[in-house]
Design a protein around this motif. Structure first.
Motif, PDB file in Angstrom:
ATOM      1  N   TYR A  58      -6.785  -3.184  -1.539  1.00  0.00           N
ATOM      2  CA  TYR A  58      -6.226  -3.076  -0.184  1.00  0.00           C
ATOM      3  C   TYR A  58      -5.989  -4.457   0.436  1.00  0.00           C
ATOM      4  O   TYR A  58      -5.235  -4.584   1.409  1.00  0.00           O
ATOM      5  N   PRO A  63       4.038  -8.161  -0.013  1.00  0.00           N
ATOM      6  CA  PRO A  63       4.487  -8.526  -1.351  1.00  0.00           C
ATOM      7  C   PRO A  63       4.048  -9.945  -1.718  1.00  0.00           C
ATOM      8  O   PRO A  63       4.346 -10.903  -1.006  1.00  0.00           O
ATOM      9  N   SER A  94      -2.208  -3.586  -7.121  1.00  0.00           N
ATOM     10  CA  SER A  94      -1.490  -2.999  -5.988  1.00  0.00           C
ATOM     11  C   SER A  94      -0.087  -2.625  -6.465  1.00  0.00           C
ATOM     12  O   SER A  94       0.725  -3.497  -6.733  1.00  0.00           O
ATOM     13  N   LYS A  95       0.170  -1.317  -6.559  1.00  0.00           N
ATOM     14  CA  LYS A  95       1.494  -0.877  -7.033  1.00  0.00           C
ATOM     15  C   LYS A  95       2.608  -1.423  -6.157  1.00  0.00           C
ATOM     16  O   LYS A  95       3.660  -1.809  -6.636  1.00  0.00           O
ATOM     17  N   ARG A  96       2.349  -1.482  -4.862  1.00  0.00           N
ATOM     18  CA  ARG A  96       3.385  -1.856  -3.913  1.00  0.00           C
ATOM     19  C   ARG A  96       3.619  -3.370  -3.811  1.00  0.00           C
ATOM     20  O   ARG A  96       4.750  -3.805  -3.639  1.00  0.00           O
ATOM     21  N   ASN A  97       2.564  -4.187  -3.893  1.00  0.00           N
ATOM     22  CA  ASN A  97       2.703  -5.602  -3.540  1.00  0.00           C
ATOM     23  C   ASN A  97       2.376  -6.610  -4.647  1.00  0.00           C
ATOM     24  O   ASN A  97       2.409  -7.811  -4.406  1.00  0.00           O
TER      25      ASN A  97
END
Length: 149
Positions: A58, A63, A94-97
């Motif tokens: 978290y 990004p 972190s899949k997103r960033n």
């Protein structure tokens, strides 16, 4: 971010163009900057790693950027930041960033100071233009100037 950024982010807390083997190594570099600036003891570095092991990635808040921190503890001597620019990005999970190339270490002496510094840094990093400028900056003075603007 307020003018006290100089006190919270001294030259000794910067590690620029460095390599880390993995996310733990990246957090250890952030911890090294906090220790070098006199903000924390080495125990805080392990607390930051433990936090990610318990709570997941978290701390990867944008990004390419992670805000490494843990709860205020006896290992925090003074509130402050460290700034680690990785020459080779690392995965935090972190899949997103992911992948991460900037790791900011945050140590707060108490909940109030922790939240004040975290909010200030988060607001600076929420601006995509500022993030791009920070990613390209190559000196502590340049980075502090961008954070203050």
């Amino acid at each position: 971010m307020s003018a006290d950024i100089d006190g919270f982010l001294p030259d000794s807390s910067f590690l620029l163009d460095v390599e880390a083997e993995d996310w733990k190594g990246a957090i250890r570099l952030a911890g090294q900057g906090l220790v070098a600036a006199g903000f924390t003891t080495e125990a805080y570095t392990e607390e930051m790693i433990d936090t990610v092991e318990k709570m997941g990635p978290y701390i990867v808040i944008a990004p390419g950027m992670a805000l490494a921190h843990s709860r205020p503890s006896d290992a925090v001597l003074h509130t402050g930041l460290s700034w680690v620019q990785l020459s080779v990005p690392v995965e935090f999970g972190s899949k997103r960033n992911d992948p991460v190339s900037l790791v900011i270490g945050l140590a707060g002496r108490d909940e109030n100071e922790h939240i004040v510094v975290m909010s200030a840094i988060a607001s600076a990093l929420s601006n995509a233009d500022k993030r791009a400028q920070l990613a390209a900056a190559s000196t502590p003075d340049d980075i502090r100037a961008i954070l203050k603007s």
